[in-house]
Design a protein around this motif. Structure first.
Motif, short mmCIF file in Angstrom:
data_model
loop_
_atom_site.label_atom_id
_atom_site.label_comp_id
_atom_site.label_asym_id
_atom_site.label_seq_id
_atom_site.Cartn_x
_atom_site.Cartn_y
_atom_site.Cartn_z
N VAL A 161 0.83 -1.20 0.00
CA VAL A 161 0.00 0.00 0.00
C VAL A 161 0.87 1.26 0.00
CG1 VAL A 161 -1.64 1.37 1.33
CG2 VAL A 161 -2.01 -1.07 1.01
N ALA A 162 1.95 1.27 0.80
CA ALA A 162 2.82 2.45 0.84
C ALA A 162 3.38 2.73 -0.55
CB ALA A 162 3.95 2.25 1.85
N ALA A 163 3.86 1.70 -1.22
CA ALA A 163 4.42 1.88 -2.56
C ALA A 163 3.35 2.32 -3.55
CB ALA A 163 5.07 0.58 -3.04
N LEU A 164 2.17 1.73 -3.46
CA LEU A 164 1.08 2.08 -4.36
C LEU A 164 0.71 3.55 -4.23
CD1 LEU A 164 -1.29 1.37 -6.27
CD2 LEU A 164 -2.58 0.65 -4.27
N LEU A 165 0.53 4.02 -2.99
CA LEU A 165 0.16 5.43 -2.77
C LEU A 165 1.28 6.34 -3.26
CD1 LEU A 165 -1.58 5.39 0.74
CD2 LEU A 165 -2.56 5.09 -1.53
N GLY A 166 2.52 5.95 -2.99
CA GLY A 166 3.65 6.76 -3.42
C GLY A 166 3.66 6.93 -4.94
N MET A 167 3.38 5.86 -5.65
CA MET A 167 3.41 5.94 -7.11
C MET A 167 2.25 6.75 -7.66
SD MET A 167 4.59 2.04 -7.84
CE MET A 167 6.27 1.48 -7.45
N LEU A 168 1.08 6.60 -7.06
CA LEU A 168 -0.09 7.35 -7.53
C LEU A 168 0.08 8.85 -7.31
CD1 LEU A 168 -2.95 5.02 -6.26
CD2 LEU A 168 -2.52 5.63 -8.64
N THR A 169 0.79 9.23 -6.27
CA THR A 169 0.92 10.65 -5.94
C THR A 169 2.27 11.21 -6.40
OG1 THR A 169 1.80 10.09 -3.77
CG2 THR A 169 -0.56 10.46 -3.91
N SER A 170 2.94 10.50 -7.27
CA SER A 170 4.24 10.95 -7.74
C SER A 170 4.18 12.37 -8.29
CB SER A 170 4.73 10.01 -8.85
OG SER A 170 5.90 10.53 -9.42
N CYS A 171 5.17 13.16 -7.95
CA CYS A 171 5.21 14.53 -8.45
C CYS A 171 5.83 14.59 -9.86
CB CYS A 171 5.98 15.42 -7.48
SG CYS A 171 7.53 14.72 -6.95
N THR A 172 6.24 13.48 -10.39
CA THR A 172 6.77 13.42 -11.76
C THR A 172 5.63 13.11 -12.73
OG1 THR A 172 8.78 12.46 -10.82
CG2 THR A 172 8.52 12.32 -13.20
#
Lengths: 196, 196, 196, 196, 196, 196, 196, 196
Positions: A161-172
């Motif tokens: 879940v941490a990785a999933l949220l991180g990727m969805l909210t990527s600033c790139t």
């Protein structure tokens, strides 16, 4: 395509035999070692990848692409998902470059490979834990990045879940995401794009 | 220290007046513009930072440290939290270096500042969205990194949860985490360490 | 450093052998009993800690610090994480004081040890369930507290989430937090600080 | 009893008038300032508590208990919930001792009041943030503790969830929990127990 | 690109003016009506889309693509996100086909448009509530589908979480997902693919 | 008291032997069958309850109360938690009345027992699934109800979360809640109250 | 049917006018007071329900059913959702019996109405907080119960989540659930069943 | 009805024997293979369904309905839940039509069966992953749809949560939802409706 998880070895053998008869190409994901053993005996040209829990049988040759898909992982624990992705991509006739264990804790390892990264037509970037690798890679190229969160990690990683949220909210910009551990799905899309 | 959120302007004025009488140093966080206006009139040497919603009054001078705390943000939207951190650190007598808007989407901006980053004794790294900046910075230095997730972002950022989980599961060693938007808390710890 | 979880015994033996050859110091965390048995045979000076699932091999002696890190647990079930932390800290050359089973339900046990607590340069405080020990310890000292939530507990403990949230929202200043059960990470930071 | 939240001032006035006619005692919780103003005009003996958003009208005197309920808060921001609890307890005829702002960050403040704490027949302990106060108080007495989490806090406090989980997983025996901010409910139970 | 949310009108005007001077193309997302009004006065060729909260200024003409991006929504409430996506795609020089309000409750509306859907080189499919439209569209084409969950809905929609999870777990291959309400991000990727 | 979960049989035997020597009364919760077997051999008067995973040894007789605690369950699957509660209550010298399998799906079974319910001085009410039994029982009596959510159920029961939330938000006054499956904790409080 | 939330008054007026012209029956849900005012002026026979935020216009009379739908609420705060349900059911030609404020805290109020409850062909049962009413009602009848959780409540009610989970995990057979606050949806199904 | 999960084989045999004596019809859900084997020996007419983990014994014949319940699944992995539903429906005397593996990724398979779908009096629609099948089926018929989310899937499927949320927020009217994997519960309701 066969999603093997939750099926019996006998069931898998039956499906493969039927598809072989029809002359189809076959890709089986989430296969156990027992399934891989059983399938190997059914055809002389089975490609088996234990790490990626995947097998492929190509009865009709597909022409290899010139352009390639880069498949990149943050750590060594992400390799099973990466191999699922790599075998999938190759099965569909894509040239693949593997760059494993180049996570952001030591970002110079990533920069050492910048030519291979920039040379790809599309990239599959795979990471567990905080899942930040796609953001960094996405900032280095102007190509579509398919991000795959993995269930690697413990505690606050919450099974991906941490990785999933991180990727969805990527600033790139330029990053889209597939389900946790879905190496197959990422390469399916990457193959569509690479063959354009 | 005064945590101003949820208090009235009159209440704040009363607390400040009482502390002034006692000759204490005063730091007020989460202050509204009205509170800052009101406090300015109570003492000639109030340090007010609108962006950081924070004010400080130093009645007893503290000697400035030689070593410094680097305060680093991923984006411009993280600056309010960074200013809360910076003013806090300065209030406690620390030299501070601000490095704002050096997020990982354009990692070269970060590398341009590598000397300032490596020169710090301790670092406060602030990021919203996927919160990956502390991991990258932590990989560049061998100093303690205090990571602050911010509530910046939308959708799957879930008010700072994505950044918080990313920081907790960082694959880089040397990172510890404080509450979402808690710039004050991060600098409180950083100050303890910087003064050792 | 080797994160052993998810690797095979053979894999671990290979990595250790290679690092031994290079003359490096080696720390292995999350090791199973089988791994510990296997590693013991590879070198005469292996430090093995079954409880902490950790081993260390020091080929190049590091000078011990004079100042010490206090490692404190709330209950006896938190000891495995505490031993991971303690062995890590010692591996990096830190003097360590262990204070186990001094949780807040009987706060006098904590007060009996106040001299050891106040004598530390930095503290690693480890707790499951409601995770309140760092708040209490943090109120007793003016030193950095690295808080480690553990997955100890049942029901609404949610595998360490209750403790994690409790530590992040602590009303005591001077506390930063690492991932659930991450004893290694906490001591890595504590060691950085203790050696300043 | 009237739960005023979400009702109109006119509606409240109507209910109160009808209950006054019947000669009943009336307790109104979650009342706005407007409601309090309106109710004051309906009866000469209305007890109004702005902070606690509560009013009470006692038409039939209840005998005061000799034993008392201690109502304890961690911070000043928890006082509104505490006042709801205190007025409720008094309405039902209980003697009440208020101990506010004695949180665990400075645990000596709590110990200074140990006689008042130990003298109570039952305790209502109210805290936001990490919600650890009931655990500490519960360890000091052998009486039932009713714990009330409050929505005070920000970030990982998640509107009272951190405090709620902390209280449910308390390692101290003798603690039971009510809903977030439910001062009324806690005192309702405490009153039942105090009158035994 | 300018992410306008959380900035002041004056701030936006300043950034736009500076970019105009440099002769750059400008795209501003999440702009309020006030911002749109202000920007209109700065340049004669501003493209403003109130619904999509977006504006674009093209100082250097980009050649339009022959192939097109289909932008498809489930309901009328998803149109603001769709317009953000459409204006973004057009700003980058892509031909766009809009298909709005063709959700799966009445699937014939979708089939009526099958030629437009199949004619696209890449598709951006936008849906709130259960977010099932990308699965159905993905089953009709052999092209990459970029799925955008929206925060449309109430109750168990949880601000876009239901749609997000639905899209991530889609049983159709060829779908990747971006953050909730991120129309801009979806079209940024779609544009990369469409221009290949 | 001994919380046996996660301890070894040998460890338990050691603790019990030491406590026996000191002449203390002993209560062991969350004990496996092996532990119960082992403990039985250590003393002639061990009370073992397989269902409740609990044992008690009373070396110093406690006088039984006249008033009783009613222990009530919704279903048969809740009985293990109920037996933990019942043995605990009896261990502390309380008279106990067991009312099992009287859930709200067939509410007449509950009404048949109304005299036993109303006769109790305090009630422990135990339920999994939707956890509604405490609300109904609480509406039938004017006594404190200690509610225990259980992890019984599947799917949206989420291991006791549904029951926990249901009990915390009960519209009935007089209910407080303990952790999921915490039969011991509930009876500890109930015993305090029953003995007043 | 028109879902008015998020639309403008002008937009609603336009849709209604167009549907009136076509001679259709019209039902508008989630309408603001302004919308209701505006719609009243468009047709002489508008049925407006302020509480339920709903209006209906019947241009083609539908024959009333003989059997009826019982619409039951736990509290008075659930009435807005109940009125949405009731007006919807009547709009589709169903006879409706309203039973409001008969929650389980005082279960006798429910039993007083047992004849009306048992006489219904299908029941819509609406509750917030712990949402236990459908379980109790479902145990009293052998008819389909459509359960509607409401967002009524505070704290651990989590905007209807507690009620939703409670209804999904009900131990009573014969209950199915719709989205939080979805009175319209419940009556749509109930109407289908009532007309069989 | 017997819910077998968590019970012993001996316990099940005892309950069945007792019910056989009373001449009752018996339905046992969530039965293991061992339970099914044991029950088969108790009566000559046991209907056992291994896939659905269910058995039924009909001592009193029930007349079969003319109208039928359609039981539809998205994938093959949903079949166990579907068989639980089908056997339940048949046990209560309903005619059943099974339509398995007609998910929305290939929507033509669904359209091929449109006559069977439209011919049903009530439908039970079962899906895991994104759970979108009920929305599509609900758009094709004007009959009540009982939706059953399954725990099939991985990653962001979260054990059925994605499907559950998708079904609750469906934009199609006429759908109500039961607990994850609750095939029995869905058919219990469907049977009530089918027999009207």
């Amino acid at each position: 395509m066969i999603f093997c998880a939750g099926k019996t070895v006998e069931h898998i053998k039956g499906i493969v035999a039927k598809m072989l008869e029809k002359g189809e190409n076959i890709l089986g994901t989430r296969a156990t070692s027992e399934m891989l053993e059983a399938v190997k005996k059914l055809h002389p040209k089975v490609v088996c990848n234990e790490l990626g829990h995947i097998f492929g049988i190509t009865q009709n040759e597909i022409q290899k692409t010139e352009s390639y898909i880069a498949i990149i992982t943050a750590g060594t624990s992400d390799i099973p998902v990466a191999e699922e992705a790599a075998v999938t991509a190759e099965f569909f006739g894509n040239r693949v470059e593997r760059l494993f264990d180049v996570g952001i804790a030591g970002i110079h390892r990533l920069y050492d490979k910048i030519d291979v990264i920039r040379g790809a037509k599309v990239l599959v970037v795979i990471a567990g834990m905080e899942g930040a690798l796609p953001s960094v890679v996405g900032g280095m190229v102007d190509k579509p990045v398919i991000a795959v969160p993995t269930s690697v990690g413990y505690g606050a990683a919450f099974g991906g879940v941490a990785a999933l949220l991180g990727m969805l909210t990527s600033c790139t910009s330029g990053i889209s995401v597939v389900n946790i551990d879905n190496g197959f799905g990422a390469s399916y899309i990457a193959s569509m794009i690479n063959k354009m």
